[in-house]
Design a protein around this motif. Structure first.
Motif, PDB file in Angstrom:
ATOM      1  N   ILE A  84      36.516  56.350  66.237  1.00  3.54           N
ATOM      2  CA  ILE A  84      36.602  55.887  67.618  1.00  3.54           C
ATOM      3  C   ILE A  84      37.259  56.917  68.532  1.00  3.54           C
ATOM      4  CG2 ILE A  84      38.778  54.700  67.169  1.00  3.54           C
ATOM      5  CD1 ILE A  84      36.014  53.518  69.568  1.00  3.54           C
ATOM      6  N   THR A  85      38.209  57.702  68.006  1.00  2.00           N
ATOM      7  CA  THR A  85      38.881  58.687  68.849  1.00  2.00           C
ATOM      8  C   THR A  85      37.926  59.762  69.336  1.00  2.00           C
ATOM      9  OG1 THR A  85      39.572  59.769  66.788  1.00  2.00           O
ATOM     10  CG2 THR A  85      41.184  58.343  67.878  1.00  2.00           C
ATOM     11  N   VAL A  86      37.009  60.184  68.477  1.00  2.00           N
ATOM     12  CA  VAL A  86      36.022  61.193  68.867  1.00  2.00           C
ATOM     13  C   VAL A  86      35.045  60.600  69.877  1.00  2.00           C
ATOM     14  CG1 VAL A  86      34.189  62.714  68.039  1.00  2.00           C
ATOM     15  CG2 VAL A  86      36.252  62.365  66.658  1.00  2.00           C
ATOM     16  N   ALA A  87      34.611  59.366  69.630  1.00  2.00           N
ATOM     17  CA  ALA A  87      33.692  58.716  70.568  1.00  2.00           C
ATOM     18  C   ALA A  87      34.347  58.533  71.938  1.00  2.00           C
ATOM     19  CB  ALA A  87      33.257  57.363  70.015  1.00  2.00           C
ATOM     20  N   LEU A  88      35.625  58.192  71.951  1.00  2.00           N
ATOM     21  CA  LEU A  88      36.334  58.019  73.223  1.00  2.00           C
ATOM     22  C   LEU A  88      36.404  59.333  73.988  1.00  2.00           C
ATOM     23  CD1 LEU A  88      37.992  56.182  75.092  1.00  2.00           C
ATOM     24  CD2 LEU A  88      40.017  56.765  73.744  1.00  2.00           C
ATOM     25  N   ASP A 103      35.767  53.726  81.064  1.00  2.00           N
ATOM     26  CA  ASP A 103      36.631  54.610  80.275  1.00  2.00           C
ATOM     27  C   ASP A 103      37.902  53.892  79.847  1.00  2.00           C
ATOM     28  OD1 ASP A 103      34.738  56.519  80.719  1.00  2.00           O
ATOM     29  OD2 ASP A 103      35.912  57.663  82.192  1.00  2.00           O
ATOM     30  N   MET A 104      38.498  53.144  80.765  1.00  2.00           N
ATOM     31  CA  MET A 104      39.747  52.451  80.443  1.00  2.00           C
ATOM     32  C   MET A 104      39.513  51.305  79.474  1.00  2.00           C
ATOM     33  SD  MET A 104      41.800  52.496  84.065  1.00  2.00           S
ATOM     34  CE  MET A 104      42.110  54.047  84.914  1.00  2.00           C
ATOM     35  N   ALA A 105      38.392  50.619  79.619  1.00  2.00           N
ATOM     36  CA  ALA A 105      38.066  49.554  78.665  1.00  2.00           C
ATOM     37  C   ALA A 105      37.872  50.136  77.270  1.00  2.00           C
ATOM     38  CB  ALA A 105      36.812  48.813  79.111  1.00  2.00           C
ATOM     39  N   ALA A 106      37.197  51.258  77.164  1.00  2.00           N
ATOM     40  CA  ALA A 106      36.993  51.892  75.871  1.00  2.00           C
ATOM     41  C   ALA A 106      38.311  52.359  75.263  1.00  2.00           C
ATOM     42  CB  ALA A 106      36.036  53.074  76.013  1.00  2.00           C
ATOM     43  N   ALA A 107      39.207  52.884  76.095  1.00  2.00           N
ATOM     44  CA  ALA A 107      40.513  53.324  75.593  1.00  2.00           C
ATOM     45  C   ALA A 107      41.320  52.151  75.044  1.00  2.00           C
ATOM     46  CB  ALA A 107      41.288  54.022  76.712  1.00  2.00           C
ATOM     47  N   ILE A 108      41.256  51.008  75.719  1.00  2.00           N
ATOM     48  CA  ILE A 108      41.973  49.831  75.232  1.00  2.00           C
ATOM     49  C   ILE A 108      41.358  49.326  73.934  1.00  2.00           C
ATOM     50  CG2 ILE A 108      42.650  47.459  75.757  1.00  2.00           C
ATOM     51  CD1 ILE A 108      42.639  48.240  78.716  1.00  2.00           C
ATOM     52  N   ILE A 109      40.034  49.348  73.846  1.00  2.00           N
ATOM     53  CA  ILE A 109      39.359  48.956  72.601  1.00  2.00           C
ATOM     54  C   ILE A 109      39.841  49.829  71.448  1.00  2.00           C
ATOM     55  CG2 ILE A 109      37.130  48.940  71.411  1.00  2.00           C
ATOM     56  CD1 ILE A 109      35.856  48.089  74.068  1.00  2.00           C
ATOM     57  N   ALA A 110      39.972  51.126  71.698  1.00  2.00           N
ATOM     58  CA  ALA A 110      40.432  52.038  70.661  1.00  2.00           C
ATOM     59  C   ALA A 110      41.877  51.771  70.265  1.00  2.00           C
ATOM     60  CB  ALA A 110      40.286  53.484  71.137  1.00  2.00           C
ATOM     61  N   ALA A 111      42.670  51.247  71.195  1.00  4.58           N
ATOM     62  CA  ALA A 111      44.092  51.033  70.925  1.00  4.58           C
ATOM     63  C   ALA A 111      44.402  49.644  70.385  1.00  4.58           C
ATOM     64  CB  ALA A 111      44.899  51.265  72.210  1.00  4.58           C
ATOM     65  N   ILE A 112      43.471  48.709  70.484  1.00  8.12           N
ATOM     66  CA  ILE A 112      43.745  47.319  70.105  1.00  8.12           C
ATOM     67  C   ILE A 112      44.253  47.177  68.672  1.00  8.12           C
ATOM     68  CG2 ILE A 112      42.569  45.143  69.558  1.00  8.12           C
ATOM     69  CD1 ILE A 112      41.098  45.362  72.193  1.00  8.12           C
ATOM     70  N   PRO A 113      43.637  47.804  67.659  1.00  9.44           N
ATOM     71  CA  PRO A 113      44.133  47.605  66.287  1.00  9.44           C
ATOM     72  C   PRO A 113      45.591  48.007  66.096  1.00  9.44           C
ATOM     73  CG  PRO A 113      41.936  48.527  66.240  1.00  9.44           C
ATOM     74  CD  PRO A 113      42.387  48.577  67.665  1.00  9.44           C
ATOM     75  N   THR A 114      45.996  49.167  66.630  1.00 10.05           N
ATOM     76  CA  THR A 114      47.373  49.597  66.446  1.00 10.05           C
ATOM     77  C   THR A 114      48.336  48.712  67.235  1.00 10.05           C
ATOM     78  OG1 THR A 114      47.008  51.248  68.189  1.00 10.05           O
ATOM     79  CG2 THR A 114      46.810  51.978  65.921  1.00 10.05           C
TER      80      THR A 114
END
Length: 288
Positions: free
Chosen positions: A235-239, A255-266
């Motif tokens: 996900i980090t590369v895709a972001l 962009d911000m929605a995608a960044a939050i999606i990437a951060a949700i698990p942690t």
């Protein structure tokens, strides 16, 4: 007496105020991202970035998940999100399990040269990522694992073992050696002692290690961008590809929605098990 109580209450109120200011300062970037991910692009262009959305919408989230362009592909970040889970979960389990065995051996079953072996293993904690890129790429090529999810699992497992070994070894040093000696007298072997005696006492350090490894692997970008192919990118590369896509209109809400999606698990991990992480640290996870 009344004056002293008043001073205590004033001091307590001031402490809470300062803590609230720091908490707001810390969480403000996340709030700004959440607010703007729920806005239409036209509302963002008005410049009111820190204000809540006037008419909240989930369109940016839907596009980020299923149809945003990440380079040449316009299928959103969903596939890469699941790739990160496929990479992270096995690597976390393998690195933690191997580190537990290593820490058990180096603390309770010491052998001649074990301290030197431990010191050499700790060098892995201080080797920068960039120093292993080329030899690791050659190794993955020899094994036929280049540009694949199993290859990334292997890379993160190897790089995580020195850290997990350090955590478990320092924790197990504090366990009473008499427990191990008593198990040996009762005829318990290496793995029997570990499984029945040591492992049940390892709850705090297991939580610390799992959170540490999950966060590091999930947030990794360098290994992901170097050792992954189009079908195995995390996900980090895709972001990164999504944010740097230059064609069309720049959609900051997506962009911000995608960044939050990437951060949700942690974020979820720390909300659910953050207190256990602190308990594990206090119990001696990184001392010594």
């Amino acid at each position: 007496m009344v004056k002293a109580n008043w001073r205590q209450q004033a001091g307590r109120a001031l402490t809470y105020l300062v803590l609230a200011i720091f908490a707001l300062y810390f969480i403000m970037p996340l709030l700004v991202m959440v607010f703007n991910s729920l806005k239409e692009l036209a509302e963002i262009r008005t410049g009111n970035l820190v204000l809540p959305p006037q008419a909240p919408t989930s369109e940016a989230w839907q596009k980020a998940w299923s149809s945003a362009c990440t380079g040449l592909s316009c299928e959103g970040v969903s596939a890469y999100f699941w790739n990160s889970f496929k990479i992270t979960l096995p690597a976390v389990v393998l690195a933690s399990a191997i580190g537990a065995i290593n820490g058990y051996v180096l603390s309770k079953w010491r052998f001649r040269g074990s301290e030197v072996f431990f010191a050499l293993m700790l060098l892995g904690c201080f080797i920068p990522f960039q120093a292993v890129l080329l030899p690791m790429a050659q190794t993955l090529g020899y094994l036929g694992l280049a540009n694949s999810v199993p290859g990334l699992i292997l890379v993160h497992t190897i790089y995580g073992i020195p850290f997990t070994t350090l955590f478990y070894r320092n924790y197990y040093v504090g366990l009473p050696t008499e427990l191990i000696s008593a198990a040996k007298l009762d005829g318990a072997g290496f793995f029997q002692t570990f499984y029945h005696i040591v492992l049940p006492l390892s709850g705090p350090i297991i939580v610390v290690t799992l959170i540490w490894e999950f966060t590091n692997i999930w947030n990794d970008f360098l290994f992901g961008v170097v050792y992954s192919g189009p079908a195995s990118q995390p996900i980090t590369v895709a972001l990164n590809n999504l944010v740097n896509t230059s064609h069309g209109v720049k959609e900051y809400n997506v962009d911000m929605a995608a960044a939050i999606i990437a951060a949700i698990p942690t974020i979820f991990i720390y909300i659910i098990s953050g207190k256990y992480f602190l308990r594990g640290l206090v119990a001696g996870a990184v001392k010594g």
